[in-house]
Design a protein around this motif. Structure first.
Motif: not given
Length: 303
Positions: A5-6, A59-63, A101-102, A146-150
C-alpha cells in the motif's frame, strides 16, 4: 505474494507484488482520516480484491514510526496517529504488517529499481511540498525499525545569508516545532516563501520555475538563493552518509534544470569529487511508494 500500500492523506493505493518486476495495481480508495475501523476495513477490501494467500502486508505511509515504542506519528491521518500501527493491523488483518515512511520507501524504490540501482549507499531526497529523505545501505533501509535517519529537511540548518550578492534570510518557523529548517525554504512552499520574502510577490512554485526558465530576473534570484540555501546541508548529508547517488522525488524533481543546478552546487561542496551527476531526478516516476513498499515486503529481493 504480498499486498503493498501507498497511503497518503487523500488516497490509499494498493498493489499485489509477486516480485519487484511484477507489481499489479489494485483499487484506489479515499483515505478514512478520522475512523480507524474504517481505515482498517478499507485495507481489507483491497486485500480481498487481491485474492489468494498473502505472506505479508507492506505499507508506505506519510508519518514516522518511533523505533522504540513502535507508535506512528502522522498528522495527515489522525485516526492512526499515536497507534502501534503494525501490531494493530496485524491483529485485525491476520497477517504480518510492515510499515515504513513514504520518503524511506521512495529511497528503497530508487535503490532497487531506479536511479540508485547498483549503488551501495543511496540517499533518496524528496523536494515536494516540503523536504524529506531516506537512506538505503547495502540494499537495506536504515529505518527498517522506524526513526528519522535521512530526514535532512529538519533541524536548524539554513544559513542566515545566501545568494549572489548575499541577502539576509529569516529563520522561518517549521511545522516540526523548530526554526530555520531546510523544509521551510527547500520545497515548493519554501520556494514560494522565499519569493515572497525577496520580492514581495505571491506566486506558486510552478509559476516561479516557469518564469525562471523563461529568463525572469526575479525568479532567477529566488532560484539562486534557494539552491545556495539547500546545497550546503545536502552536501553535509552526503559527506556524513557517503552516498554515491542522490535520486530526487517530489514535484520539484520534474524541473530538470533545477535538479541540475542543485547537483552542480552540491558536487562543488562535498569532499569526494564526482565527474558525473550525483543529485539526479528519480527514475521511479510512477508509484515509487508502491515499489518501495513492495521491496520492503519482499525483503530486499532486488539485490
Amino acid at each position: 505474494m504480498i499486498v503493498c500500500f501507498d497511503i497518503g492523506g487523500s488516497a490509499i493505493k494498493g498493489a499485489v507484488a509477486h516480485s519487484v518486476e511484477r507489481i499489479e495495481p489494485l483499487g484506489r480508495r479515499p483515505t478514512p482520516l478520522d475512523d480507524f475501523n474504517a481505515f482498517a476495513e478499507t485495507l481489507r477490501l483491497v486485500i480481498d480484491e487481491a485474492g489468494g494467500k498473502q505472506d505479508r502486508i507492506a505499507i508506505s505511509v506519510t508519518g514516522v514510526v518511533d523505533p522504540e515504542t513502535k507508535a506512528i506519528k502522522c498528522a495527515n491521518i489522525p485516526c492512526i496517529d499515536g497507534r502501534k500501527l503494525s501490531a494493530e493491523l496485524s491483529d485485525i488483518l491476520g497477517v504480518p504488517v510492515l510499515v515504513a515512511n513514504d520518503a524511506d520507501c521512495f529511497a528503497l524504490a530508487e535503490a532497487g529499481a531506479g536511479a540508485g540501482h547498483g549503488h551501495r549507499i543511496v540517499l533518496g531526497v524528496i523536494l515536494g511540498t516540503g523536504v524529506g529523505g531516506g537512506l538505503v545501505v547495502d540494499g537495506k533501509l536504515i529505518n527498517e525499525d522506524g526513526g528519522f535517519a535521512g530526514e535532512w529537511g529538519h533541524g536548524p540548518a539554513v544559513a542566515s545569508v545566501a545568494g549572489t550578492p548575499p541577502v539576509a534570510i529569516p529563520a522561518f518557523d517549521c511545522g516540526c516545532g523548530q526554526r530555520g529548517c531546510v523544509d521551510t525554504i527547500g520545497g515548493a512552499r519554501g520556494m514560494e516563501r522565499l519569493h515572497l520574502t525577496l520580492h514581495g510577490k505571491t506566486l506558486t512554485s510552478e509559476e516561479i520555475t516557469t518564469l525562471w526558465q523563461a529568463g525572469d530576473a526575479e525568479a532567477a534570484r529566488t532560484i539562486d538563493v534557494l539552491v545556495d540555501l539547500i546545497s550546503s546541508p545536502l552536501a553535509l548529508t552526503v559527506n556524513i552518509t557517503g552516498a554515491t547517488i542522490v535520486p530526487v522525488g517530489g514535484g520539484l524533481a520534474n524541473v530538470t534544470p533545477l535538479i541540475a543546478r542543485i547537483d552542480k552546487a552540491v558536487r562543488a561542496r562535498i569532499l569526494r569529487k564526482f565527474d558525473r551527476p550525483l543529485v539526479v531526478p528519480g527514475e521511479c516516476g510512477i508509484e515509487p511508494g508502491l515499489i518501495g513498499a513492495a521491496i520492503l515486503g519482499l525483503g530486499g529481493e532486488f539485490q
